[in-house]
Design a protein around this motif. Structure first.
Motif, PDB file in Angstrom:
ATOM      1  N   TRP A 176      -9.742  -2.106  -4.384  1.00 43.73           N
ATOM      2  CA  TRP A 176      -8.936  -1.565  -3.285  1.00 43.73           C
ATOM      3  C   TRP A 176      -9.584  -1.884  -1.939  1.00 43.73           C
ATOM      4  CZ3 TRP A 176      -4.154   0.384  -3.376  1.00 43.73           C
ATOM      5  CH2 TRP A 176      -3.700   1.067  -2.255  1.00 43.73           C
ATOM      6  N   PHE A 188      -4.987   8.575  -7.897  1.00 45.55           N
ATOM      7  CA  PHE A 188      -5.336   8.286  -6.508  1.00 45.55           C
ATOM      8  C   PHE A 188      -6.827   8.466  -6.237  1.00 45.55           C
ATOM      9  CE2 PHE A 188      -5.562   9.183  -1.927  1.00 45.55           C
ATOM     10  CZ  PHE A 188      -5.039   7.993  -1.465  1.00 45.55           C
ATOM     11  N   LYS A 203       0.220   3.840  -3.343  1.00 46.17           N
ATOM     12  CA  LYS A 203      -0.373   5.177  -3.213  1.00 46.17           C
ATOM     13  C   LYS A 203       0.479   6.286  -3.841  1.00 46.17           C
ATOM     14  CE  LYS A 203      -3.473   4.573   0.695  1.00 46.17           C
ATOM     15  NZ  LYS A 203      -3.771   4.977   2.080  1.00 46.17           N
ATOM     16  N   VAL A 217       0.840  -1.207   0.000  1.00 51.83           N
ATOM     17  CA  VAL A 217       0.000   0.000   0.000  1.00 51.83           C
ATOM     18  C   VAL A 217       0.868   1.247   0.000  1.00 51.83           C
ATOM     19  CG1 VAL A 217      -1.627   1.345   1.409  1.00 51.83           C
ATOM     20  CG2 VAL A 217      -2.012  -1.083   1.043  1.00 51.83           C
ATOM     21  N   GLU A 253      -9.641   6.293  -3.621  1.00 47.70           N
ATOM     22  CA  GLU A 253      -9.977   6.866  -2.327  1.00 47.70           C
ATOM     23  C   GLU A 253     -11.485   6.891  -2.132  1.00 47.70           C
ATOM     24  OE1 GLU A 253      -8.407  10.800  -1.934  1.00 47.70           O
ATOM     25  OE2 GLU A 253      -9.413  11.524  -3.703  1.00 47.70           O
ATOM     26  N   THR A 307      -0.565   8.822  -7.322  1.00 51.97           N
ATOM     27  CA  THR A 307      -0.780  10.258  -7.147  1.00 51.97           C
ATOM     28  C   THR A 307      -0.254  11.112  -8.309  1.00 51.97           C
ATOM     29  OG1 THR A 307      -0.752   9.949  -4.763  1.00 51.97           O
ATOM     30  CG2 THR A 307      -0.441  12.190  -5.561  1.00 51.97           C
TER      31      THR A 307
END
Length: 169
Positions: free
Chosen positions: A81, A36, A27, A23, A40, A31
């Protein structure tokens, strides 16, 4: 997409042993490409289908082949995710003492240490009991159980040691 492929790191193992590290690797790599938001929490920001597809390709390239097969039908990167987090994120419960100190909002470090020492004592007691009588060892006889080896001396009673009712003639 070619830049994403250059950023190689260890794939997520089937056991999930490296989930937290994975993870932390995924991430920051999502980005820069503005991917991202595809993983989320649901927000008002709309995510295009191209961004979702790109994120999905990236995630699936960085999970073990057996996990790819398990999640083959998954089309949404956010759903994948969340599913992976539900499956492997239990490792967050394992804290280092410093993390526990911060997470539990202890006012003094000594309070944390006393709780950890108490947990250690309980664990030692459990291990001592386990070593004294291993799982699968022969069964210990009951405290008030007695046997008579001679077959003529054995009394035969029904359930619960009660005598069977007399038959009336």
């Amino acid at each position: 997409m070619s830049n994403l492929n250059k950023l190689n790191f260890t794939v997520l193992e089937v056991s999930g042993r490296n989930y937290l590290k994975w993870v932390q690797d995924v991430k920051p790599r999502l980005t820069p490409k503005n991917l991202f938001p595809t993983i989320e929490k649901e927000t008002d920001n709309r995510v295009s289908e191209v961004e979702k597809a790109t994120a999905m390709i990236f995630i699936k390239r960085h999970i073990h082949d057996d996990l790819k097969i398990v999640y083959l039908v998954e089309k949404d990167p956010r759903a994948l995710w969340v599913t992976l987090a539900d499956r492997f994120n239990h490792q967050n419960d394992i804290f280092l003492p410093e993390q526990q100190y911060r997470a539990q909002n202890f006012t003094k470090f000594s309070n944390l240490i006393s709780i950890l020492l108490l947990a250690q004592k309980k664990n030692q007691l459990l291990m001592k009991n386990h070593q004294a009588r291993l799982t699968g060892a022969t069964v210990m006889p009951e405290a008030h159980y007695s046997t008579n080896q001679h077959p003529k001396c054995q009394k035969r009673h029904g359930k619960g040691g009660q005598k069977p009712p007399r038959k009336s003639q």
